[in-house]
Scaffold this motif. Sequence first.
Motif, short mmCIF file in Angstrom:
data_model
loop_
_atom_site.label_atom_id
_atom_site.label_comp_id
_atom_site.label_asym_id
_atom_site.label_seq_id
_atom_site.Cartn_x
_atom_site.Cartn_y
_atom_site.Cartn_z
N ARG A 1 9.13 -5.38 1.40
CA ARG A 1 10.04 -4.36 1.91
C ARG A 1 9.41 -3.58 3.06
N ARG A 2 8.10 -3.67 3.17
CA ARG A 2 7.46 -3.10 4.35
C ARG A 2 7.69 -4.04 5.54
N THR A 3 7.36 -3.52 6.71
CA THR A 3 7.61 -4.33 7.92
C THR A 3 6.37 -5.11 8.33
N ALA B 1 0.18 -8.15 4.24
CA ALA B 1 -1.17 -7.69 3.82
C ALA B 1 -1.16 -6.52 2.83
N GLY B 2 0.04 -6.05 2.43
CA GLY B 2 0.11 -5.00 1.40
C GLY B 2 -0.74 -3.80 1.79
N ASN B 3 -1.43 -3.25 0.81
CA ASN B 3 -2.24 -2.06 1.08
C ASN B 3 -3.50 -2.37 1.86
N ARG C 1 -4.27 1.20 7.51
CA ARG C 1 -3.19 2.18 7.39
C ARG C 1 -3.20 2.89 6.04
N TYR C 2 -3.52 2.12 4.98
CA TYR C 2 -3.42 2.68 3.63
C TYR C 2 -4.81 3.00 3.04
N GLY C 3 -5.69 3.51 3.87
CA GLY C 3 -7.00 3.92 3.37
C GLY C 3 -8.02 2.79 3.42
N PRO C 4 -9.30 3.17 3.27
CA PRO C 4 -10.40 2.21 3.48
C PRO C 4 -10.40 1.07 2.47
N HIS C 5 -10.46 -0.15 2.96
CA HIS C 5 -10.55 -1.32 2.09
C HIS C 5 -11.82 -2.08 2.41
N ILE C 6 -12.70 -2.13 1.43
CA ILE C 6 -13.99 -2.81 1.60
C ILE C 6 -14.02 -3.98 0.63
N GLY D 1 10.64 -6.31 5.76
CA GLY D 1 11.70 -5.30 5.73
C GLY D 1 12.83 -5.69 4.78
N THR D 2 12.50 -6.47 3.75
CA THR D 2 13.52 -6.95 2.81
C THR D 2 13.13 -6.60 1.39
N ASP D 3 14.03 -5.93 0.68
CA ASP D 3 13.76 -5.56 -0.70
C ASP D 3 14.24 -6.65 -1.65
N PHE D 4 13.48 -6.86 -2.69
CA PHE D 4 13.83 -7.82 -3.75
C PHE D 4 15.26 -7.58 -4.25
N LYS D 5 15.65 -6.32 -4.32
CA LYS D 5 16.98 -5.96 -4.84
C LYS D 5 18.11 -6.58 -4.02
N SER E 1 5.13 -9.02 -7.40
CA SER E 1 3.94 -8.14 -7.33
C SER E 1 4.30 -6.69 -7.02
N GLY E 2 5.56 -6.32 -7.25
CA GLY E 2 5.96 -4.91 -7.10
C GLY E 2 5.72 -4.15 -8.40
N PRO E 3 6.12 -2.89 -8.46
CA PRO E 3 5.93 -2.09 -9.69
C PRO E 3 6.76 -2.64 -10.84
N SER F 1 -0.12 8.82 -5.73
CA SER F 1 0.11 8.46 -4.33
C SER F 1 -0.87 9.20 -3.43
N LEU F 2 -0.87 8.82 -2.18
CA LEU F 2 -1.75 9.45 -1.20
C LEU F 2 -0.97 9.66 0.08
N SER F 3 -1.33 10.71 0.80
CA SER F 3 -0.86 10.84 2.17
C SER F 3 -2.08 10.62 3.06
N VAL G 1 2.38 -10.26 -11.31
CA VAL G 1 0.99 -10.41 -10.89
C VAL G 1 0.63 -9.33 -9.87
N GLY G 2 -0.59 -8.79 -10.00
CA GLY G 2 -1.07 -7.78 -9.05
C GLY G 2 -1.19 -6.40 -9.66
N ARG G 3 -1.63 -5.49 -8.85
CA ARG G 3 -2.00 -4.14 -9.30
C ARG G 3 -0.81 -3.35 -9.83
N LEU H 1 -6.91 -2.46 -10.18
CA LEU H 1 -7.66 -3.67 -9.83
C LEU H 1 -8.13 -3.62 -8.38
N ASN H 2 -9.34 -4.11 -8.15
CA ASN H 2 -9.83 -4.29 -6.79
C ASN H 2 -9.24 -5.57 -6.19
N MET H 3 -9.41 -5.70 -4.88
CA MET H 3 -8.82 -6.86 -4.20
C MET H 3 -9.30 -8.19 -4.79
N ASP H 4 -10.60 -8.30 -5.02
CA ASP H 4 -11.12 -9.59 -5.51
C ASP H 4 -10.59 -9.91 -6.89
#
Length: 368
Positions: A31-33, A36-38, A52-57, A211-215, A228-230, A246-248, A333-335, A342-345
């Motif tokens: 649904r995002r444009t 790569a998700g977060n 964009r969504y905070g540091p990913h290491i 830009g497309t929602d599962f719904k 892999s959504g909520p 959440s975070l801003s 499946v997914g966080r 869960l971490n990325m790995d």
Amino acid sequence: MAILVVGAGFAGTVLAERAAFAGKQVVVLDRRTHIAGNAYDHPDEHGVLVHRYGPHIFHTNAPHVADYLSRFTAWRDYEHRVLASVEGELYPIPINRITINRLYGMNLSEEEAAAYLDKVREPRDPIRTSEDVVLSSVGRDLCDKFFRNYTRKQWGMDLSELAALVAARIPTRSNDDDRYFTDSFQKMPRDGFTRMFQNMLDHPNIRVELGTDFKEVDRSHFEHIFYSGPIDEYFDHRFGKLPYRSLSFQHEHLQDQQQFQPVGTVNYPNDFAFTRITEFKHLTGQTHTGTSIVREYPQAEGDPYYPVPSEQNQQLYKQYQALADAETSTTFVGRLAQYRYLNMDQVVAQALVVAERHGLGSVREPEP
Ligand code: FAD
Ligand code: UDP
């Protein structure tokens, strides 16, 4: 019939890649444009690569996860270091010998630092909450200076209300190791996460719809769904909403300033409304006349970033999990879908297991 993958983050992208590799037709929705998700990264308007969504290491102890992702990216070595700002001074976090010596004006050897921790720790048995974890490893003063307020800011809860696994992410050391992670594989994708995802999704069998929602989609067109959504959203919040933190993200570019801070991330446990500042050039190795940073402001409302690990939330999740288990045509499946921190790995490892279980091949076998 094709396979539908909901979400183009790590979970969805690994499954899409595996399914396409196994000869299936795949449609990936997000649904995002962007993909790569977060983990999404992109050059900001000044040309600095930012997350964009905070540091990913990226870090892992699983060779098969590193080998699998290495099919889609080259890497650059990077070991993350974090300092915590306490009473105006910067100290290594995780707490180590240097933290203790500098904070208390001591000159302890490694053995003495270990003995000091033994003296101040408040052993708890059983260890149920994050407070139990921190008090039993570093005692009250270090807990109050480094953990209690950071945790309240980050989660809006006291350490004693959070499951042990949250604070257990942070080790305690009596040596001088100041790395945030000690995994055997610590590297960043050389050309960024988004480029790695592009390479994973670059297959003639994969169609990506952004830009497309599962719904909005007619599920009956698909033989199977990897979602892999909520999880609570999938079931229309039937049992009530699962809490997510959440975070801003407040991004800033500093012109004509090569460096803002000495390490990738500085944590602010006790001051300010944000938890930490990350300077991306440390992570990416990019050279630029300016630098870009991000401040993270935790909040209750907004995009779901962190499942909140507590006993009560786990009970609610279990109700949704029972519905998910009965859903034969959808795999969660997914966080967000598994409501796990869960971490990325770990997400990649799980997605690979799910792929194998669905007959989409094993990455442990050599492939052409
Ligand atoms: P996501 O990346 O969240 O992807 C899910 C995707 O599904 C999203 O793009 C979303 O838009 C899409 N989606 C959801 N619902 C729908 C729907 N109904 N229709 C269409 N699309 C939908 N991990 C590490 O290993 N190292 C780190 O340093 C690290 N730092 C982090 C920092 C922050 C601030 C956060 C929040 C997380 C961090 N993580 C880190 C964790 C990492 O982000 C996750 O492990 C990983 O992104 C999970 O991948 P995923 O595919 O499960 O979920
Ligand atoms: N934490 C803390 N102080 C710190 C760093 C971490 O209290 O300086 C606690 C806090 O509860 C945080 C948790 O440890 O949420 C896990 O930290 P981590 O850095 O792994 O969080 P993430 O990167 O996932 O946000």
